[in-house]
Design a protein around this motif. Sequence first.
Motif, PDB file in Angstrom:
ATOM      1  N   HIS A   1     -21.228  36.536  14.318  1.00 33.47           N
ATOM      2  CA  HIS A   1     -22.173  36.411  13.796  1.00 33.47           C
ATOM      3  C   HIS A   1     -23.005  35.591  14.505  1.00 33.47           C
ATOM      4  O   HIS A   1     -24.338  34.972  14.350  1.00 33.47           O
TER       5      HIS A   1
ATOM      6  N   ARG B   1     -37.115  37.136  17.576  1.00 29.64           N
ATOM      7  CA  ARG B   1     -38.638  36.404  16.302  1.00 29.64           C
ATOM      8  C   ARG B   1     -39.461  35.475  17.601  1.00 29.64           C
ATOM      9  O   ARG B   1     -41.229  36.330  17.287  1.00 29.64           O
TER      10      ARG B   1
ATOM     11  N   GLN C   1     -37.208  42.685  10.529  1.00 24.72           N
ATOM     12  CA  GLN C   1     -36.700  43.200   8.767  1.00 24.72           C
ATOM     13  C   GLN C   1     -35.229  44.047   9.917  1.00 24.72           C
ATOM     14  O   GLN C   1     -35.442  43.837  11.258  1.00 24.72           O
ATOM     15  N   ILE C   2     -34.822  43.759   9.354  1.00 18.02           N
ATOM     16  CA  ILE C   2     -33.235  43.355   9.310  1.00 18.02           C
ATOM     17  C   ILE C   2     -32.594  44.909   8.439  1.00 18.02           C
ATOM     18  O   ILE C   2     -32.568  44.965   7.452  1.00 18.02           O
ATOM     19  N   ILE C   3     -31.820  45.761   8.927  1.00 17.79           N
ATOM     20  CA  ILE C   3     -31.697  46.934   8.219  1.00 17.79           C
ATOM     21  C   ILE C   3     -29.856  46.953   8.191  1.00 17.79           C
ATOM     22  O   ILE C   3     -28.888  47.381  10.067  1.00 17.79           O
ATOM     23  N   TYR C   4     -29.165  46.550   7.926  1.00 17.54           N
ATOM     24  CA  TYR C   4     -27.694  47.351   8.045  1.00 17.54           C
ATOM     25  C   TYR C   4     -27.067  48.781   7.224  1.00 17.54           C
ATOM     26  O   TYR C   4     -27.734  49.235   6.471  1.00 17.54           O
TER      27      TYR C   4
ATOM     28  N   THR D   1     -28.566  47.974   3.498  1.00 20.18           N
ATOM     29  CA  THR D   1     -29.227  46.933   2.916  1.00 20.18           C
ATOM     30  C   THR D   1     -30.530  46.787   4.054  1.00 20.18           C
ATOM     31  O   THR D   1     -30.229  46.947   5.457  1.00 20.18           O
ATOM     32  N   GLU D   2     -31.748  45.783   3.478  1.00 15.18           N
ATOM     33  CA  GLU D   2     -32.868  45.605   4.357  1.00 15.18           C
ATOM     34  C   GLU D   2     -32.865  44.427   3.576  1.00 15.18           C
ATOM     35  O   GLU D   2     -32.657  44.010   2.538  1.00 15.18           O
ATOM     36  N   GLU D   3     -33.274  43.232   4.699  1.00  9.47           N
ATOM     37  CA  GLU D   3     -34.020  42.139   4.914  1.00  9.47           C
ATOM     38  C   GLU D   3     -35.349  41.819   5.086  1.00  9.47           C
ATOM     39  O   GLU D   3     -35.266  42.530   6.501  1.00  9.47           O
ATOM     40  N   ARG D   4     -36.177  41.471   5.041  1.00  9.78           N
ATOM     41  CA  ARG D   4     -37.336  41.375   5.467  1.00  9.78           C
ATOM     42  C   ARG D   4     -37.729  40.017   5.747  1.00  9.78           C
ATOM     43  O   ARG D   4     -38.216  39.471   4.749  1.00  9.78           O
ATOM     44  N   GLU D   5     -37.262  39.195   6.406  1.00 10.72           N
ATOM     45  CA  GLU D   5     -38.154  37.956   6.397  1.00 10.72           C
ATOM     46  C   GLU D   5     -39.831  37.850   6.367  1.00 10.72           C
ATOM     47  O   GLU D   5     -40.725  38.467   7.286  1.00 10.72           O
TER      48      GLU D   5
END
Length: 148
Positions: free
Chosen positions: A32, A43, A74-77, A65-69
Amino acid sequence: MPTPAYLFVDGHSVMHAWPELKRDQRHAGRRHLARLELMKRLRTYQDMSGKQVVVVFDGTHSKRTEEREPNGLQIIYAEAATTADAILERLASRYGRTHSVEVVSADGMVRETILASGAGWTSPEMLKSLCDDADRQVGKIIAKNKSR
């Protein structure tokens, strides 16, 4: 209005290529930390370059899954049945001919597919150089503002 520029990054590919991230990547309890450091560097690059950075990681879960700050990465798993490579190839195919797209991967087959789709390709080592440049730019801005 200009079309946005994108940088799509194979997260694990970069973590295995950068020596300072590879050390943490090798130890399960510290992976991690490698991911956090990579995202911190990306960033800064995004802020200095103006490109939208999308980081794609191989996943282990049953769904993507996706995360967007906010105003950030943008983070894609990927889901377990799909690889980050496949997602990167699809993104390049979808956006490569209509947007400025650069894909970062150490995989030669991915590079060939990316280039055929009209997107550009960058090595993880070149990305490291770009991130180093962005860090230096930030340092200069900070130093300039301190001297005021």
